[in-house]
Each structure stands twice: as structure tokens, then as C-alpha cells.
Design a protein around this motif. Sequence first.
Motif, PDB file in Angstrom:
ATOM      1  N   PRO A 128     -36.116  -8.189  13.074  1.00 34.70           N
ATOM      2  CA  PRO A 128     -35.048  -9.082  12.604  1.00 34.70           C
ATOM      3  C   PRO A 128     -34.042  -8.374  11.697  1.00 34.70           C
ATOM      4  O   PRO A 128     -32.849  -8.667  11.748  1.00 34.70           O
ATOM      5  CB  PRO A 128     -35.820 -10.170  11.849  1.00 34.70           C
ATOM      6  N   ALA A 129     -34.536  -7.429  10.884  1.00 36.14           N
ATOM      7  CA  ALA A 129     -33.635  -6.700   9.981  1.00 36.14           C
ATOM      8  C   ALA A 129     -32.612  -5.890  10.766  1.00 36.14           C
ATOM      9  O   ALA A 129     -31.445  -5.776  10.364  1.00 36.14           O
ATOM     10  CB  ALA A 129     -34.447  -5.779   9.065  1.00 36.14           C
ATOM     11  N   PHE A 130     -33.030  -5.316  11.893  1.00 39.22           N
ATOM     12  CA  PHE A 130     -32.127  -4.526  12.735  1.00 39.22           C
ATOM     13  C   PHE A 130     -31.039  -5.426  13.322  1.00 39.22           C
ATOM     14  O   PHE A 130     -29.854  -5.070  13.313  1.00 39.22           O
ATOM     15  CB  PHE A 130     -32.925  -3.851  13.854  1.00 39.22           C
ATOM     16  N   ILE A 131     -31.440  -6.604  13.813  1.00 37.45           N
ATOM     17  CA  ILE A 131     -30.478  -7.553  14.373  1.00 37.45           C
ATOM     18  C   ILE A 131     -29.536  -8.055  13.280  1.00 37.45           C
ATOM     19  O   ILE A 131     -28.327  -8.155  13.477  1.00 37.45           O
ATOM     20  CB  ILE A 131     -31.197  -8.752  15.023  1.00 37.45           C
ATOM     21  N   GLY A 132     -30.115  -8.368  12.115  1.00 37.26           N
ATOM     22  CA  GLY A 132     -29.299  -8.867  11.015  1.00 37.26           C
ATOM     23  C   GLY A 132     -28.250  -7.866  10.583  1.00 37.26           C
ATOM     24  O   GLY A 132     -27.090  -8.232  10.318  1.00 37.26           O
ATOM     25  N   LYS A 133     -28.621  -6.597  10.524  1.00 41.94           N
ATOM     26  CA  LYS A 133     -27.674  -5.548  10.123  1.00 41.94           C
ATOM     27  C   LYS A 133     -26.541  -5.450  11.130  1.00 41.94           C
ATOM     28  O   LYS A 133     -25.378  -5.264  10.770  1.00 41.94           O
ATOM     29  CB  LYS A 133     -28.410  -4.212  10.006  1.00 41.94           C
ATOM     30  N   PHE A 134     -26.863  -5.580  12.411  1.00 44.39           N
ATOM     31  CA  PHE A 134     -25.848  -5.534  13.461  1.00 44.39           C
ATOM     32  C   PHE A 134     -24.905  -6.731  13.350  1.00 44.39           C
ATOM     33  O   PHE A 134     -23.684  -6.586  13.464  1.00 44.39           O
ATOM     34  CB  PHE A 134     -26.541  -5.517  14.829  1.00 44.39           C
ATOM     35  N   LEU A 135     -25.461  -7.916  13.111  1.00 44.94           N
ATOM     36  CA  LEU A 135     -24.651  -9.138  13.094  1.00 44.94           C
ATOM     37  C   LEU A 135     -23.734  -9.222  11.881  1.00 44.94           C
ATOM     38  O   LEU A 135     -22.731  -9.939  11.925  1.00 44.94           O
ATOM     39  CB  LEU A 135     -25.570 -10.368  13.125  1.00 44.94           C
ATOM     40  N   GLN A 136     -24.056  -8.511  10.827  1.00 45.33           N
ATOM     41  CA  GLN A 136     -23.222  -8.575   9.622  1.00 45.33           C
ATOM     42  C   GLN A 136     -21.790  -8.138   9.901  1.00 45.33           C
ATOM     43  O   GLN A 136     -20.874  -8.514   9.178  1.00 45.33           O
ATOM     44  CB  GLN A 136     -23.830  -7.714   8.519  1.00 45.33           C
ATOM     45  N   HIS A 139     -18.070 -11.744  13.577  1.00 44.72           N
ATOM     46  CA  HIS A 139     -17.435 -12.960  13.054  1.00 44.72           C
ATOM     47  C   HIS A 139     -18.505 -14.051  12.917  1.00 44.72           C
ATOM     48  O   HIS A 139     -19.426 -14.130  13.738  1.00 44.72           O
ATOM     49  CB  HIS A 139     -16.342 -13.419  14.014  1.00 44.72           C
ATOM     50  N   PRO A 140     -18.405 -14.913  11.893  1.00 45.02           N
ATOM     51  CA  PRO A 140     -19.403 -15.980  11.703  1.00 45.02           C
ATOM     52  C   PRO A 140     -19.610 -16.852  12.938  1.00 45.02           C
ATOM     53  O   PRO A 140     -20.728 -17.274  13.223  1.00 45.02           O
ATOM     54  CB  PRO A 140     -18.826 -16.792  10.535  1.00 45.02           C
ATOM     55  N   GLN A 141     -18.536 -17.122  13.689  1.00 46.56           N
ATOM     56  CA  GLN A 141     -18.677 -17.958  14.879  1.00 46.56           C
ATOM     57  C   GLN A 141     -19.496 -17.237  15.963  1.00 46.56           C
ATOM     58  O   GLN A 141     -20.281 -17.860  16.682  1.00 46.56           O
ATOM     59  CB  GLN A 141     -17.291 -18.327  15.432  1.00 46.56           C
ATOM     60  N   THR A 142     -19.310 -15.929  16.052  1.00 49.89           N
ATOM     61  CA  THR A 142     -20.099 -15.133  17.009  1.00 49.89           C
ATOM     62  C   THR A 142     -21.569 -15.149  16.617  1.00 49.89           C
ATOM     63  O   THR A 142     -22.457 -15.307  17.461  1.00 49.89           O
ATOM     64  CB  THR A 142     -19.587 -13.684  17.042  1.00 49.89           C
ATOM     65  N   ILE A 143     -21.833 -14.990  15.321  1.00 51.77           N
ATOM     66  CA  ILE A 143     -23.216 -15.028  14.828  1.00 51.77           C
ATOM     67  C   ILE A 143     -23.844 -16.385  15.129  1.00 51.77           C
ATOM     68  O   ILE A 143     -24.997 -16.465  15.568  1.00 51.77           O
ATOM     69  CB  ILE A 143     -23.255 -14.742  13.311  1.00 51.77           C
ATOM     70  N   ALA A 144     -23.071 -17.453  14.898  1.00 49.65           N
ATOM     71  CA  ALA A 144     -23.579 -18.805  15.140  1.00 49.65           C
ATOM     72  C   ALA A 144     -23.954 -18.982  16.610  1.00 49.65           C
ATOM     73  O   ALA A 144     -24.993 -19.566  16.931  1.00 49.65           O
ATOM     74  CB  ALA A 144     -22.529 -19.838  14.728  1.00 49.65           C
ATOM     75  N   TYR A 145     -23.112 -18.480  17.500  1.00 48.20           N
ATOM     76  CA  TYR A 145     -23.394 -18.611  18.935  1.00 48.20           C
ATOM     77  C   TYR A 145     -24.666 -17.857  19.304  1.00 48.20           C
ATOM     78  O   TYR A 145     -25.518 -18.370  20.038  1.00 48.20           O
ATOM     79  CB  TYR A 145     -22.219 -18.076  19.752  1.00 48.20           C
ATOM     80  N   ALA A 184     -15.171 -16.571  26.570  1.00 48.97           N
ATOM     81  CA  ALA A 184     -15.658 -16.228  25.228  1.00 48.97           C
ATOM     82  C   ALA A 184     -17.140 -15.886  25.264  1.00 48.97           C
ATOM     83  O   ALA A 184     -17.592 -14.948  24.604  1.00 48.97           O
ATOM     84  CB  ALA A 184     -15.405 -17.395  24.279  1.00 48.97           C
ATOM     85  N   ALA A 185     -17.905 -16.656  26.056  1.00 52.41           N
ATOM     86  CA  ALA A 185     -19.344 -16.393  26.172  1.00 52.41           C
ATOM     87  C   ALA A 185     -19.597 -15.004  26.738  1.00 52.41           C
ATOM     88  O   ALA A 185     -20.492 -14.286  26.284  1.00 52.41           O
ATOM     89  CB  ALA A 185     -20.001 -17.449  27.054  1.00 52.41           C
ATOM     90  N   GLN A 186     -18.775 -14.605  27.728  1.00 51.67           N
ATOM     91  CA  GLN A 186     -18.961 -13.284  28.342  1.00 51.67           C
ATOM     92  C   GLN A 186     -18.670 -12.173  27.347  1.00 51.67           C
ATOM     93  O   GLN A 186     -19.361 -11.145  27.318  1.00 51.67           O
ATOM     94  CB  GLN A 186     -18.050 -13.148  29.565  1.00 51.67           C
ATOM     95  N   ASN A 190     -21.377  -9.446  26.142  1.00 50.27           N
ATOM     96  CA  ASN A 190     -21.154  -7.995  26.239  1.00 50.27           C
ATOM     97  C   ASN A 190     -21.547  -7.306  24.939  1.00 50.27           C
ATOM     98  O   ASN A 190     -22.069  -6.187  24.949  1.00 50.27           O
ATOM     99  CB  ASN A 190     -19.694  -7.710  26.574  1.00 50.27           C
ATOM    100  N   ARG A 191     -21.284  -7.974  23.818  1.00 47.89           N
ATOM    101  CA  ARG A 191     -21.694  -7.428  22.522  1.00 47.89           C
ATOM    102  C   ARG A 191     -23.221  -7.391  22.428  1.00 47.89           C
ATOM    103  O   ARG A 191     -23.801  -6.465  21.880  1.00 47.89           O
ATOM    104  CB  ARG A 191     -21.127  -8.283  21.382  1.00 47.89           C
ATOM    105  N   VAL A 192     -23.859  -8.428  22.980  1.00 50.59           N
ATOM    106  CA  VAL A 192     -25.322  -8.468  22.967  1.00 50.59           C
ATOM    107  C   VAL A 192     -25.892  -7.355  23.839  1.00 50.59           C
ATOM    108  O   VAL A 192     -26.915  -6.748  23.510  1.00 50.59           O
ATOM    109  CB  VAL A 192     -25.833  -9.844  23.438  1.00 50.59           C
TER     110      VAL A 192
END
Length: 354
Positions: A128-136, A139-145, A184-186, A190-192
Motif C-alpha cells: 500500500p505504501a508503494f501505491i500511496g507514494k505513486f498516487l500522491q 490529481h485528487p479526482q484521479t485518486i478517487a476514481y 477519461a477512464a482510459q 493507462n496511468r494504472v
Amino acid sequence: MMDFEDFGGGAVVGSPLSQAEKAAAVLLAMGKGVAGKLLKYFTQAELQTIIASAQNLREIPPDELLTLVNEFEDLFTEGAGLMDNAKAIESILEEGLTPEEVDGLLGRRTAFEAYQTSIWDQLQDAEPAFIGKFLQREHPQTIAYILSMIPSAFGAKVLLELPESRRADIMNRTVNMKDVSPKAAQIIENRVIDLVSKIEAERNSNGANKVAELMNELDKPQVDTLLTSLETMSKASVNKVRPKIFLFEDLLAMPQRSRVLLLNDIAGDIITMALRGASMEIKEAVLSAISPRQRRMIESDLQATNAVINPREVAIARRAVAQEAIRLSNSGQIQLKDPDATGDKPAESAAEAA
């Protein structure tokens, strides 16, 4: 259904039709609008054959035409019809159907949903720490999705890895998440995909991390000897390990601002001990990153003629500085290496970097 009487010509009624005549008959039965769209998918030679066959086509009774159409449908279903080119078939479908209908007929949606599931599931293979560091960095909306797509148990752990100041906003966005457009989902997916690639790379580098951790406990001469020995066996292995090694001497490659942050929390006696016997270049890099008052005190200690240099204590002090640098780097607080360093820029003073 159109009338075929005009195509009686001199052909014998009831004579078997050739493949080209069957193709001509089906195209004529479709009508000019649909047939015109299909003709562009034939080669020039195929068109000439079909046109010649159409000009001499005999009268085809309705029941025979129905049989012919059924035969065409069977061949089409089996993938051996008049056109077996997948891209051509896809283009034909797109002429008269909506994208959703085409996806359904071609089985794209099922495959895409399976692909989506596999991508989101793969995220759980990481810490989870690795994912969290990446998501920081997102954009907040991207993180929420992303949090709305991954399993809840894992998503909760990832959320706790994000800065507390951002969690409320992200949770609010997740709660009020509306339908996301396919485009937007695509983009997000792609980021994922990039993230999953990083997870794979991180997993593959565990061995290199372990070797680097071992070497980070050694002195520079020992590390240089080991890397030289490793290089005789595999240059690729050296290239994987070397970037993960950080020794006291590597402070020269660290950005000045990072040096200031690092040395700000290290006791003066440890810095003094680490600098004993060091090169003038290292001494200047370290001393330029601390306060003028602390610099004067350390320089005074280093100039003392009665100071006894204990190699073991010097090595311990240098290792302490290097390990603290690695710790701060792993938490994202400093950079170990300056990506823009040219090697000939003068060091900033501590005051300029602050």
C-alpha cells in the motif's frame, strides 16, 4: 426484395451458381445503398469478376435466394464468408451500428471488462505504501476514481498512506463520484498500467535491492572491489545494483538543498568524525550545507593537531550519514542525486539553499 427478372439473360434456369455469382446475387439483394458500401472492400480483380457475373446472372426464385442468403449467413458466422478479413468485417459493422453494438457483437466489452478486472487486481500485488507514494503525484479526482475501482480492503490501506491533509477531499470525491466518461477512464487506466509496470520492475529488483543494502554497510574501497568483481561476471547486474548504492562519498552528487535538509538533523560530532580524512571536495560539500556557526566549530575540531583518527569510528560516522540519507530519500524528503547536475556548478551556500 428486388426483382431478378432483368438478369435472366441466356442462362439456364436452375443451373448451379458459381461463388462469384452467389456473391453478386447477395450484393444485389442487399440493395444499392448497402452494396455500395461493401464494394470498396473488394480488390479490383474481385470487382471485375462480380460485375461480369452480375451481368449474366440468371433469374433467382425467392426460395433459392433465401437458401443462398442462409448459406451466406452460415459462412459469415464461421468466418469463411465473402470477406474473411477481420478489419473489413469490423468496418462494415461500424457503418450501420453504434460503437456499443459493435463492441457487443465482437465480444470487446467482455474482454475489456476482464482486462479492467485484471489491472485493478494486479495493484494488490504491491505494498500500500508503494501505491500511496505513486498516487500522491496524481490529481485528487484521479485518486478517487482509482480508490473506487480497487477492492475496498486494499483501498483503505492505500488511503492511509496518503497525506492526512488530502484524505478528506479524496473521500468526498469518491463518495460523490459520477459516471466517468470512457475517454477519461482510459486515460486513468493507462496511468494504472504504468503503475503495474513499476510494480513488476520493483518486484524484479528485490535481489538488486538486497545486494545494494549489503554494500551500503561497507566502505567505499570495499564496495568498489565488489562491484569490480561483479562486473567480471555480469555488467547487467552491476547496472542494476550501482544506482541503489549510496555511500558517504556520494554526497557530492546530492542536490545542495537535499544536503542541507540531511545535515540539519545530524549531530555535529558525527559530521566532524565523518569528515576526518575526507577529501577537500567532500569537506567543502558538507561544510557549505551547514550553518556558518556550526561550520566554524567543525573546522576548528578538524584542525586540532592532537586529534586521533580512528578508522572504525570514521566508518561508523560516514555510514550513519549515508543511512540517514537513504531513509530520507525513501520517505520522499530528499533526492540522493541531482538529475540536473553538470559537475562544474559551484555549490550553493546553506543560506541560499534554505
